[in-house]
Scaffold this motif. Structure first.
Motif, mmCIF file in Angstrom:
data_model
loop_
_atom_site.group_PDB
_atom_site.id
_atom_site.type_symbol
_atom_site.label_atom_id
_atom_site.label_comp_id
_atom_site.label_asym_id
_atom_site.label_seq_id
_atom_site.Cartn_x
_atom_site.Cartn_y
_atom_site.Cartn_z
ATOM 1 N N ILE A 233 -4.241 -3.092 -14.230
ATOM 2 C CA ILE A 233 -3.358 -2.426 -13.268
ATOM 3 C C ILE A 233 -4.115 -1.400 -12.432
ATOM 4 N N ARG A 234 -5.232 -0.894 -12.947
ATOM 5 C CA ARG A 234 -6.061 0.005 -12.129
ATOM 6 C C ARG A 234 -6.613 -0.750 -10.932
ATOM 7 N N MET A 235 -7.076 -1.980 -11.143
ATOM 8 C CA MET A 235 -7.633 -2.775 -10.045
ATOM 9 C C MET A 235 -6.559 -3.065 -8.997
ATOM 10 N N ILE A 236 -5.350 -3.344 -9.445
ATOM 11 C CA ILE A 236 -4.264 -3.626 -8.504
ATOM 12 C C ILE A 236 -3.881 -2.367 -7.733
ATOM 13 N N ARG A 237 -3.793 -1.228 -8.424
ATOM 14 C CA ARG A 237 -3.414 0.013 -7.734
ATOM 15 C C ARG A 237 -4.457 0.407 -6.703
ATOM 16 N N ASP A 238 -5.736 0.220 -7.018
ATOM 17 C CA ASP A 238 -6.785 0.538 -6.054
ATOM 18 C C ASP A 238 -6.680 -0.352 -4.820
ATOM 19 N N CYS A 239 -6.369 -1.628 -5.028
ATOM 20 C CA CYS A 239 -6.189 -2.549 -3.902
ATOM 21 C C CYS A 239 -5.019 -2.103 -3.031
ATOM 22 N N GLN A 240 -3.947 -1.675 -3.678
ATOM 23 C CA GLN A 240 -2.780 -1.195 -2.933
ATOM 24 C C GLN A 240 -3.096 0.100 -2.185
ATOM 25 N N ASP A 241 -3.871 0.972 -2.780
ATOM 26 C CA ASP A 241 -4.290 2.194 -2.081
ATOM 27 C C ASP A 241 -4.980 1.845 -0.765
ATOM 28 N N LEU A 242 -5.817 0.822 -0.807
ATOM 29 C CA LEU A 242 -6.534 0.399 0.395
ATOM 30 C C LEU A 242 -5.575 -0.112 1.456
ATOM 31 N N ALA A 243 -4.569 -0.895 1.030
ATOM 32 C CA ALA A 243 -3.588 -1.415 1.984
ATOM 33 C C ALA A 243 -2.821 -0.291 2.653
ATOM 34 N N VAL A 244 -2.426 0.707 1.868
ATOM 35 C CA VAL A 244 -1.670 1.832 2.421
ATOM 36 C C VAL A 244 -2.559 2.673 3.336
ATOM 37 N N ALA A 245 -3.794 2.953 2.901
ATOM 38 C CA ALA A 245 -4.701 3.797 3.677
ATOM 39 C C ALA A 245 -5.039 3.181 5.027
ATOM 40 N N ASN A 246 -5.092 1.854 5.075
ATOM 41 C CA ASN A 246 -5.461 1.176 6.320
ATOM 42 C C ASN A 246 -4.258 0.769 7.162
#
Length: 409
Positions: A233-246
């Motif tokens: 779930i850490r890997m998924i949350r980091d991916c989502q952080d990128l989507a939100v940040a961009n």
């Protein structure tokens, strides 16, 4: 309050909407008292969804082929190329099943299948465009990163080109399929021929960048450690952080509906029948429920959390509604992959609504993007169609001509 001040502080911060670290999530998963953990997770749900609504979907999982070159050890559905039991449905059969689904109220189809050695991007373009042309009202929430990587390899094109082309052909949303376990050690143990977890994340990132949102999943119970579950779930949350940040989303993370990137997280449990793992390891119901609660606390950037009653049972699915879950999944008019591995849990529309209502929640029929199609504020608002019942796995077979239905009573 618990006897452990550190755990108290983490639970309170998470319940208040603060971010917790993977290390803190692992501590909660292994050591937090169950009731305190559940109360904190439910606090997050109530703040995000103050109306108390729990959603459900009507959809159909249609498998176009069971031929697959990946040979995952947990899968009971696939057959190797040239196997006597391998099959691929013709387009007219897929469209017939889509029509049946619409007649029963489905708003979504999930088209999924094996990694057929001859199916490249062009096959999926023709598949999605044919469904969209015949049934434009159906949302196509289908395939996953593994299928995208496979089709790109078959045709010798880039991941981005494959995604752009299948989106243009009609793909509306990418399923979280193929995630299973993303960390390297458990992934290699159960699916040695599949792409790495990092590669799975890369495909999702490219899809999000190109305007396709998705769901994320996780399969528990194949021998992974607690720390590896949290790393997933850490890997998924980091991916989502990128989507939100961009800015891949046009809506804020704080809203209760559509979020760019991953819309929902859906953990489910490994099913032990008819596969090479043979049930040597499995996840208990308590492991599953604790992970559900931790997931709601950990995913401060993913709007929805879905319970998998199909793999855990309806009693566990209903209990999960008190641990942060806001979506009870779907009445799947057809499901063959997990069912082939032993998932026996079935339901009907009336029962699913009853499960939500008796958990002191308000049932709501939703679409793929979590828009509410109808909220059942009272029992008088409930649907009356007795035909809407969940699957028989045997309808995967090519000689099955009609959708079998059972008495909803």
């Amino acid at each position: 309050m618990t006897a452990n001040r550190e755990i108290d502080d983490i639970l309170q911060r998470a319940a208040d909407g603060g971010r917790i670290t993977p290390e803190e999530a692992l501590l909660l998963y292994t050591d937090a008292p169950f009731h305190g953990l559940g109360e904190a997770a439910d606090t997050v749900r109530r703040r995000r969804f103050p109306d108390g609504i729990v959603t459900y979907l009507i959809d159909r999982n249609i498998n176009y082929t069971n031929v697959c070159v990946t040979a995952c050890k947990f899968c009971a559905f696939f057959r190797a190329p040239k196997h006597r039991d391998g099959w691929a449905h013709p387009m007219e059969e897929i469209l017939r099943r889509c029509g049946e689904a619409i007649d029963l109220g489905a708003t979504q189809v999930m088209l999924q299948g094996g990694h057929h050695p001859e199916f490249g991007v062009a096959y999926y373009e023709s598949l999605f465009s044919a469904v969209k042309e015949a049934y434009p009202q159906l949302a196509i929430h289908s395939i996953g990163p593994s299928e995208i990587l496979h089709m790109a390899k078959v045709d010798g094109v880039s991941i981005e080109e494959a995604i752009v082309r299948i989106k243009a052909a009609g793909l509306d949303s990418i399923a979280g399929a193929g995630a299973e376990m993303l960390p390297q050690r458990p992934r290699k143990a159960i699916a040695p021929l599949k792409e790495s977890g990092e590669r799975w994340i890369e495909v999702m990132t490219i899809a999000h960048r190109n305007g396709l949102s998705s769901t994320a999943t996780m399969m528990m119970g194949t021998g992974e450690t607690n720390a590896e579950r949290i790393e997933h779930i850490r890997m998924i949350r980091d991916c989502q952080d990128l989507a939100v940040a961009n800015g891949y989303s046009d809506k804020a993370v704080e809203t209760s509906h559509e979020v760019g990137g991953f819309r929902a997280f859906i953990p489910w449990t490994y099913q032990p029948e008819n596969n090479h793992l043979k049930g040597r390891t499995q996840a208990s119901n308590m492991e599953y429920l604790r992970f559900i609660a931790v997931s709601r606390l950990f995913f401060d950037n993913v709007a929805h959390l879905q319970a998998s009653w199909l793999t855990t049972g309806k009693d566990v699915g209903q209990l999960a509604l008190h641990l942060g879950v806001d979506d009870l999944g779907s009445i799947m008019l057809e499901e063959n992959v997990i069912s082939s591995a032993g998932a026996r849990h079935r339901s009907n529309l009336h029962e699913l609504i009853w499960m939500i209502r008796t958990a002191d929640r308000v049932p709501a029929w939703r679409d793929t993007l979590y828009n509410h199609l109808k909220v059942h504020w009272t029992e008088a608002d409930d649907p009356t169609d007795d035909r809407v019942v969940s699957h028989f796995s045997s309808i995967a077979m090519p000689d099955r001509k009609t959708l079998p239905l059972v008495d909803a009573k």
